[in-house]
Design a protein around this motif. Sequence first.
Motif, PDB file in Angstrom:
ATOM      1  N   ILE A 110       0.842  -1.194   0.000  1.00 16.77           N
ATOM      2  CA  ILE A 110       0.000   0.000   0.000  1.00 16.77           C
ATOM      3  C   ILE A 110       0.881   1.251   0.000  1.00 16.77           C
ATOM      4  CG2 ILE A 110      -1.665   1.369   1.371  1.00 16.77           C
ATOM      5  CD1 ILE A 110      -2.956  -1.071   0.209  1.00 16.77           C
ATOM      6  N   ILE A 111       0.429   2.283  -0.665  1.00 18.19           N
ATOM      7  CA  ILE A 111       0.970   3.634  -0.485  1.00 18.19           C
ATOM      8  C   ILE A 111      -0.049   4.437   0.310  1.00 18.19           C
ATOM      9  CG2 ILE A 111       1.591   5.809  -1.623  1.00 18.19           C
ATOM     10  CD1 ILE A 111       2.548   4.143  -4.011  1.00 18.19           C
ATOM     11  N   ALA A 112       0.414   5.124   1.336  1.00 23.37           N
ATOM     12  CA  ALA A 112      -0.439   6.022   2.127  1.00 23.37           C
ATOM     13  C   ALA A 112       0.007   7.447   1.838  1.00 23.37           C
ATOM     14  CB  ALA A 112      -0.326   5.715   3.610  1.00 23.37           C
ATOM     15  N   SER A 113      -0.796   8.200   1.112  1.00 21.79           N
ATOM     16  CA  SER A 113      -0.396   9.532   0.671  1.00 21.79           C
ATOM     17  C   SER A 113      -1.181  10.620   1.392  1.00 21.79           C
ATOM     18  CB  SER A 113      -0.608   9.671  -0.843  1.00 21.79           C
ATOM     19  OG  SER A 113      -0.351  10.993  -1.263  1.00 21.79           O
ATOM     20  N   HIS A 114      -0.452  11.493   2.081  1.00 21.89           N
ATOM     21  CA  HIS A 114      -1.093  12.635   2.720  1.00 21.89           C
ATOM     22  C   HIS A 114      -1.495  13.678   1.696  1.00 21.89           C
ATOM     23  CE1 HIS A 114      -0.861  16.788   4.353  1.00 21.89           C
ATOM     24  NE2 HIS A 114      -1.625  16.277   5.288  1.00 21.89           N
ATOM     25  N   GLY A 115      -0.734  13.799   0.606  1.00 17.67           N
ATOM     26  CA  GLY A 115      -0.971  14.872  -0.342  1.00 17.67           C
ATOM     27  C   GLY A 115      -0.330  16.170   0.117  1.00 17.67           C
ATOM     28  N   GLN A 116      -0.565  17.230  -0.633  1.00 22.86           N
ATOM     29  CA  GLN A 116      -0.017  18.539  -0.299  1.00 22.86           C
ATOM     30  C   GLN A 116      -1.139  19.470   0.142  1.00 22.86           C
ATOM     31  OE1 GLN A 116       3.370  19.823  -0.409  1.00 22.86           O
ATOM     32  NE2 GLN A 116       2.178  21.233   0.852  1.00 22.86           N
ATOM     33  N   THR A 117      -1.093  19.870   1.407  1.00 21.93           N
ATOM     34  CA  THR A 117      -2.076  20.852   1.874  1.00 21.93           C
ATOM     35  C   THR A 117      -1.828  22.176   1.163  1.00 21.93           C
ATOM     36  OG1 THR A 117      -2.271  19.832   4.058  1.00 21.93           O
ATOM     37  CG2 THR A 117      -2.939  22.135   3.861  1.00 21.93           C
ATOM     38  N   ILE A 118      -2.872  22.717   0.568  1.00 17.53           N
ATOM     39  CA  ILE A 118      -2.722  24.034  -0.053  1.00 17.53           C
ATOM     40  C   ILE A 118      -3.574  25.091   0.639  1.00 17.53           C
ATOM     41  CG2 ILE A 118      -2.005  23.170  -2.301  1.00 17.53           C
ATOM     42  CD1 ILE A 118      -4.899  23.836  -3.237  1.00 17.53           C
ATOM     43  N   PHE A 119      -4.597  24.656   1.389  1.00 25.70           N
ATOM     44  CA  PHE A 119      -5.349  25.632   2.186  1.00 25.70           C
ATOM     45  C   PHE A 119      -6.064  24.909   3.319  1.00 25.70           C
ATOM     46  CE2 PHE A 119      -7.980  29.187   3.363  1.00 25.70           C
ATOM     47  CZ  PHE A 119      -7.236  30.281   2.953  1.00 25.70           C
ATOM     48  N   HIS A 120      -5.914  25.467   4.513  1.00 19.87           N
ATOM     49  CA  HIS A 120      -6.581  24.910   5.690  1.00 19.87           C
ATOM     50  C   HIS A 120      -7.523  25.969   6.231  1.00 19.87           C
ATOM     51  CE1 HIS A 120      -7.258  22.196   8.944  1.00 19.87           C
ATOM     52  NE2 HIS A 120      -6.853  23.060   9.845  1.00 19.87           N
ATOM     53  N   ALA A 121      -8.798  25.630   6.323  1.00 19.43           N
ATOM     54  CA  ALA A 121      -9.817  26.632   6.665  1.00 19.43           C
ATOM     55  C   ALA A 121     -10.797  26.110   7.701  1.00 19.43           C
ATOM     56  CB  ALA A 121     -10.554  27.067   5.406  1.00 19.43           C
ATOM     57  N   PRO A 122     -10.348  25.887   8.945  1.00 15.69           N
ATOM     58  CA  PRO A 122     -11.324  25.576   9.994  1.00 15.69           C
ATOM     59  C   PRO A 122     -12.209  26.795  10.253  1.00 15.69           C
ATOM     60  CG  PRO A 122      -9.177  26.032  10.948  1.00 15.69           C
ATOM     61  CD  PRO A 122      -8.979  25.988   9.457  1.00 15.69           C
ATOM     62  N   ARG A 123     -13.366  26.553  10.817  1.00 13.61           N
ATOM     63  CA  ARG A 123     -14.304  27.648  11.072  1.00 13.61           C
ATOM     64  C   ARG A 123     -13.670  28.738  11.940  1.00 13.61           C
ATOM     65  NH1 ARG A 123     -18.091  24.780  12.968  1.00 13.61           N
ATOM     66  NH2 ARG A 123     -19.415  24.536  11.132  1.00 13.61           N
ATOM     67  N   SER A 124     -12.776  28.340  12.837  1.00 11.13           N
ATOM     68  CA  SER A 124     -12.136  29.310  13.726  1.00 11.13           C
ATOM     69  C   SER A 124     -11.277  30.312  12.966  1.00 11.13           C
ATOM     70  CB  SER A 124     -11.269  28.580  14.759  1.00 11.13           C
ATOM     71  OG  SER A 124     -10.271  27.794  14.117  1.00 11.13           O
ATOM     72  N   LEU A 125     -10.874  29.967  11.733  1.00 10.62           N
ATOM     73  CA  LEU A 125     -10.092  30.893  10.923  1.00 10.62           C
ATOM     74  C   LEU A 125     -10.937  31.605   9.874  1.00 10.62           C
ATOM     75  CD1 LEU A 125      -6.687  29.061  10.285  1.00 10.62           C
ATOM     76  CD2 LEU A 125      -7.184  30.885  11.905  1.00 10.62           C
ATOM     77  N   HIS A 126     -11.838  30.851   9.204  1.00  8.46           N
ATOM     78  CA  HIS A 126     -12.605  31.536   8.153  1.00  8.46           C
ATOM     79  C   HIS A 126     -13.763  32.372   8.718  1.00  8.46           C
ATOM     80  CE1 HIS A 126     -16.004  28.735   8.244  1.00  8.46           C
ATOM     81  NE2 HIS A 126     -15.259  27.699   7.889  1.00  8.46           N
ATOM     82  N   LEU A 127     -14.192  32.077   9.962  1.00 15.44           N
ATOM     83  CA  LEU A 127     -15.161  32.896  10.695  1.00 15.44           C
ATOM     84  C   LEU A 127     -16.519  33.018  10.006  1.00 15.44           C
ATOM     85  CD1 LEU A 127     -12.808  35.782  11.914  1.00 15.44           C
ATOM     86  CD2 LEU A 127     -13.456  33.692  13.131  1.00 15.44           C
ATOM     87  N   LYS A 128     -16.828  32.081   9.140  1.00  9.69           N
ATOM     88  CA  LYS A 128     -18.148  32.045   8.487  1.00  9.69           C
ATOM     89  C   LYS A 128     -18.967  30.965   9.194  1.00  9.69           C
ATOM     90  CE  LYS A 128     -16.355  33.495   3.958  1.00  9.69           C
ATOM     91  NZ  LYS A 128     -14.975  33.793   4.389  1.00  9.69           N
ATOM     92  N   ASN A 129     -19.726  31.369  10.182  1.00 12.49           N
ATOM     93  CA  ASN A 129     -20.351  30.417  11.091  1.00 12.49           C
ATOM     94  C   ASN A 129     -21.344  29.476  10.419  1.00 12.49           C
ATOM     95  OD1 ASN A 129     -18.916  31.325  13.320  1.00 12.49           O
ATOM     96  ND2 ASN A 129     -20.423  32.906  13.796  1.00 12.49           N
TER      97      ASN A 129
END
Length: 399
Positions: A110-129
């Motif tokens: 098996i290959i386990a690939s995380h990939g490349q994060t290009i944007f992380h947007a939890p609600r605590s950062l994007h503030l769009k409730n």
Amino acid sequence: MNLNWKKVFNIVGKPQKLIIGLMSGTSLDGLDIALCRIQGSGTSTRAEVIKFQTLGYEETFKDDIKEIFSKRLVDLEMLTIMNEKIALVHAEMVLKAIEDWEMTPSDIDIIASHGQTIFHAPRSLHLKNSYPNATLQIGDGDHIAVKTGIITICDFRQKNIAAGGEGAPLAVYGDYLLFSKKDEERILLNIGGIANFTYLPADQISLKIFSTDVGPGNTIMDHYVHKYYNNLQYDDQGKIAGSGIVNIELLDALMDLQFFNAPFPKTTGPELFNLDYLSAAQNRSGTAKLGNADVMATLNQFTAQVIIDAIRRCTRIEKQTAIYFSGGGAHNVTLTNYIKAAFPTFKFDTTAALGVNPDAKEAILFALLANETLAGETVAFGNNKMLPSITMGKICLPF
């Protein structure tokens, strides 16, 4: 039966599996490739790293990623193309590593690939409730599977978000399976682009376990060094920072952010902690003309301080706690010495003391998640709302 699924079922039944874990972080310096032999699943998991290497990215490839990395506005065509391009580059690197190891793709389960994060947007950062937590990793798993001929499991973070998490950090799942030890309170501190840690209580009560981002790790320092020190990739062992003087006014401005007081767990990324963040802090503190070495010294102390403050929130100074470093920041002597000085009664080491290369740890953890996808049951964290009890990853078949 479809031959792909027949192969999957055969792999599931193996007493041990050879899984390649892939990790590319926010530093964009290259791809970590860890070949792991994994036995069992759940709390009976045993993992051994057989081979490990990091293959660096070419500068043109880094520049392509930077065009779409951690930016609110990007060229949609470039984003679409890079989803495939990153996967193909990673697949080529995997094939090269396999050749270097004098193996063939058929040797790998098996290959386990995380990939490349290009944007992380939890609600605590994007503030769009009215909108959910979100994150995006690219590097399509089907392309990796088809090019290598190896079943690939990818896109681990989406399931965590779907189950109520923020998609990061995921290290807690592997940290719990591999490193939890009765009668020793442990903190697994990973200092990559972003600093995060997993807290493993000595009584092993699952409700107490958590993993959280705490703030910047190397990300601002790396970008600053690259910009002002002839395209250096990082501050080797923290020598530049060690040559400067910490500026208290700038440090106070950097620390003036509500995020640091937010409850655990929380996530963040270079979308927040970047050179613009530094520039704004310098403008507020009147330190825009501060010398480069002094800026680096202050950024180093800044990273150390947010880590120290976070650890103090979940430990007591009189307790014997063991802190195990991993990630690129584990090699930054100036940084680690700040942290050690803050906790003179604690035990410090790298994850090498636990049998895991500190540079390979994150790649290994995704190999563990892939193993759980195939052979594990739901990781039992009980009613711990910080940790959705789920298995993660999408299975991509090679033909």
